[in-house]
Write a protein that holds these residues in place. Structure first.
Motif, PDB file in Angstrom:
ATOM      1  N   HIS A 222       0.406  -1.064  -0.279  1.00 27.40           N
ATOM      2  CA  HIS A 222       0.223   0.196   0.198  1.00 27.40           C
ATOM      3  C   HIS A 222       0.927   1.194   0.103  1.00 27.40           C
ATOM      4  O   HIS A 222       1.972   1.527   0.630  1.00 27.40           O
ATOM      5  CB  HIS A 222      -0.928  -0.582   1.469  1.00 27.40           C
ATOM      6  CG  HIS A 222      -1.920  -1.142   1.530  1.00 27.40           C
ATOM      7  ND1 HIS A 222      -2.783  -1.517   0.833  1.00 27.40           N
ATOM      8  CD2 HIS A 222      -1.524  -2.262   2.228  1.00 27.40           C
ATOM      9  CE1 HIS A 222      -3.814  -2.507   0.870  1.00 27.40           C
ATOM     10  NE2 HIS A 222      -2.215  -3.174   2.106  1.00 27.40           N
TER      11      HIS A 222
ATOM     12  N   ILE B  51       1.491   4.809   0.674  1.00 30.11           N
ATOM     13  CA  ILE B  51       1.332   5.468   1.945  1.00 30.11           C
ATOM     14  C   ILE B  51       1.581   7.122   1.029  1.00 30.11           C
ATOM     15  O   ILE B  51       2.686   7.761   1.221  1.00 30.11           O
ATOM     16  CB  ILE B  51       1.600   5.203   3.010  1.00 30.11           C
ATOM     17  CG1 ILE B  51       1.222   4.189   3.556  1.00 30.11           C
ATOM     18  CG2 ILE B  51       1.418   6.651   4.124  1.00 30.11           C
ATOM     19  CD1 ILE B  51       0.045   3.750   3.804  1.00 30.11           C
TER      20      ILE B  51
ATOM     21  N   THR C 163      -0.668  10.297   2.471  1.00 32.92           N
ATOM     22  CA  THR C 163      -1.073  11.292   3.770  1.00 32.92           C
ATOM     23  C   THR C 163      -0.989  10.164   4.905  1.00 32.92           C
ATOM     24  O   THR C 163      -0.291   9.161   5.584  1.00 32.92           O
ATOM     25  CB  THR C 163      -2.663  11.373   3.708  1.00 32.92           C
ATOM     26  OG1 THR C 163      -3.343  10.335   4.050  1.00 32.92           O
ATOM     27  CG2 THR C 163      -3.064  12.135   2.048  1.00 32.92           C
TER      28      THR C 163
ATOM     29  N   GLU D 207      -2.893  10.679   7.621  1.00 33.00           N
ATOM     30  CA  GLU D 207      -4.377   9.715   7.719  1.00 33.00           C
ATOM     31  C   GLU D 207      -4.623   7.780   7.032  1.00 33.00           C
ATOM     32  O   GLU D 207      -4.644   7.563   7.694  1.00 33.00           O
ATOM     33  CB  GLU D 207      -5.560  10.876   7.362  1.00 33.00           C
ATOM     34  CG  GLU D 207      -5.516  12.257   7.878  1.00 33.00           C
ATOM     35  CD  GLU D 207      -4.560  13.242   7.186  1.00 33.00           C
ATOM     36  OE1 GLU D 207      -4.778  14.641   8.215  1.00 33.00           O
ATOM     37  OE2 GLU D 207      -4.095  13.045   6.786  1.00 33.00           O
ATOM     38  N   SER D 208      -3.865   8.399   5.960  1.00 31.29           N
ATOM     39  CA  SER D 208      -3.790   6.688   5.751  1.00 31.29           C
ATOM     40  C   SER D 208      -2.898   5.998   6.487  1.00 31.29           C
ATOM     41  O   SER D 208      -3.276   4.709   6.669  1.00 31.29           O
ATOM     42  CB  SER D 208      -3.254   6.442   3.602  1.00 31.29           C
ATOM     43  OG  SER D 208      -1.723   7.809   3.462  1.00 31.29           O
ATOM     44  N   TRP D 209      -1.625   6.379   7.067  1.00 36.81           N
ATOM     45  CA  TRP D 209      -0.677   5.806   8.027  1.00 36.81           C
ATOM     46  C   TRP D 209      -1.396   5.308   8.426  1.00 36.81           C
ATOM     47  O   TRP D 209      -1.014   4.314   9.450  1.00 36.81           O
ATOM     48  CB  TRP D 209       0.340   6.519   8.221  1.00 36.81           C
ATOM     49  CG  TRP D 209       1.464   6.669   8.672  1.00 36.81           C
ATOM     50  CD1 TRP D 209       1.189   6.761  10.374  1.00 36.81           C
ATOM     51  CD2 TRP D 209       2.529   5.022   9.027  1.00 36.81           C
ATOM     52  NE1 TRP D 209       2.241   6.161  11.504  1.00 36.81           N
ATOM     53  CE2 TRP D 209       2.890   5.264  10.152  1.00 36.81           C
ATOM     54  CE3 TRP D 209       2.528   4.443   7.802  1.00 36.81           C
ATOM     55  CZ2 TRP D 209       4.019   4.176  10.610  1.00 36.81           C
ATOM     56  CZ3 TRP D 209       3.812   3.907   8.195  1.00 36.81           C
ATOM     57  CH2 TRP D 209       4.735   3.815   9.525  1.00 36.81           C
TER      58      TRP D 209
ATOM     59  N   GLN E 280      -4.798   4.837   8.849  1.00 33.58           N
ATOM     60  CA  GLN E 280      -5.645   4.020   9.169  1.00 33.58           C
ATOM     61  C   GLN E 280      -5.215   2.817   9.270  1.00 33.58           C
ATOM     62  O   GLN E 280      -5.304   1.710   9.834  1.00 33.58           O
ATOM     63  CB  GLN E 280      -6.003   4.318   7.935  1.00 33.58           C
ATOM     64  CG  GLN E 280      -7.787   3.451   7.338  1.00 33.58           C
ATOM     65  CD  GLN E 280      -8.251   3.240   5.784  1.00 33.58           C
ATOM     66  OE1 GLN E 280      -7.756   4.447   5.158  1.00 33.58           O
ATOM     67  NE2 GLN E 280      -8.866   2.663   5.927  1.00 33.58           N
ATOM     68  N   LYS E 281      -3.951   2.699   8.109  1.00 37.43           N
ATOM     69  CA  LYS E 281      -3.084   1.069   8.679  1.00 37.43           C
ATOM     70  C   LYS E 281      -2.586   0.531   9.218  1.00 37.43           C
ATOM     71  O   LYS E 281      -2.725  -0.699   9.389  1.00 37.43           O
ATOM     72  CB  LYS E 281      -2.167   1.009   7.241  1.00 37.43           C
ATOM     73  CG  LYS E 281      -2.917   1.502   5.268  1.00 37.43           C
ATOM     74  CD  LYS E 281      -3.297   0.508   5.024  1.00 37.43           C
ATOM     75  CE  LYS E 281      -4.060   0.638   4.548  1.00 37.43           C
ATOM     76  NZ  LYS E 281      -4.662  -0.677   3.367  1.00 37.43           N
TER      77      LYS E 281
END
Length: 139
Positions: A27, A29, A31, A33-35, A37-38
């Motif tokens: 995946h 990354i 942002t 935020e995406s970090w 979330q993961k």
């Protein structure tokens, strides 16, 4: 093994050296935020995360990216992330990245191991060890 210490000064067209750093189970990354979330998903599922801090201009990063993708398909019980140090500069700085690629191995958001450089045998060895420890925890 190979690693990059600094961004080259040459201005090159990005499309010239664009490499697929995602794909397989990797995946990308882009942002904070995406970090987050993961990381939350991995913690919830009890999975180990491998975070690859790399750069599109880094030769060793480009060389190991397909191998990293291949390992993500071979050992799918781990979470594979790639972070472009130029896209998330401030975030990467907070991880004290001194060279690319740098791989962090994380459990519940905490670092349990680290590998600096594009060392294929060592990366595979560490991933197998993480896979084995993840499997033994579930038994």
């Amino acid at each position: 093994m190979g690693h990059c210490l600094a961004k080259p000064n040459k201005d090159r067209d990005d499309s010239e050296h664009d490499v697929e750093f995602a794909g397989g189970n990797v995946h990308l990354i882009t942002t904070k935020e995406s970090w987050e979330q993961k990381m939350a998903e991995a913690k919830r599922d009890g999975k180990i995360v491998i975070a690859n801090f790399s750069a599109t201009w880094c030769g060793p990063c480009r060389m190991i990216a397909p191998f990293y993708r291949e390992l993500s398909e071979k050992f799918p019980s781990l979470v594979y992330l790639t972070i472009d140090v130029d896209e998330l500069t401030e975030f990467s700085t907070s991880w004290d990245i001194k060279a690319t690629p740098t791989f962090f191995f994380l459990k519940d958001g905490q670092q349990i191991d680290k590998l600096v450089g594009a060392n294929k045998p060592e990366l595979q060895k560490k991933i197998i060890a993480m896979q084995d420890s993840a499997s033994s925890c579930k038994k």
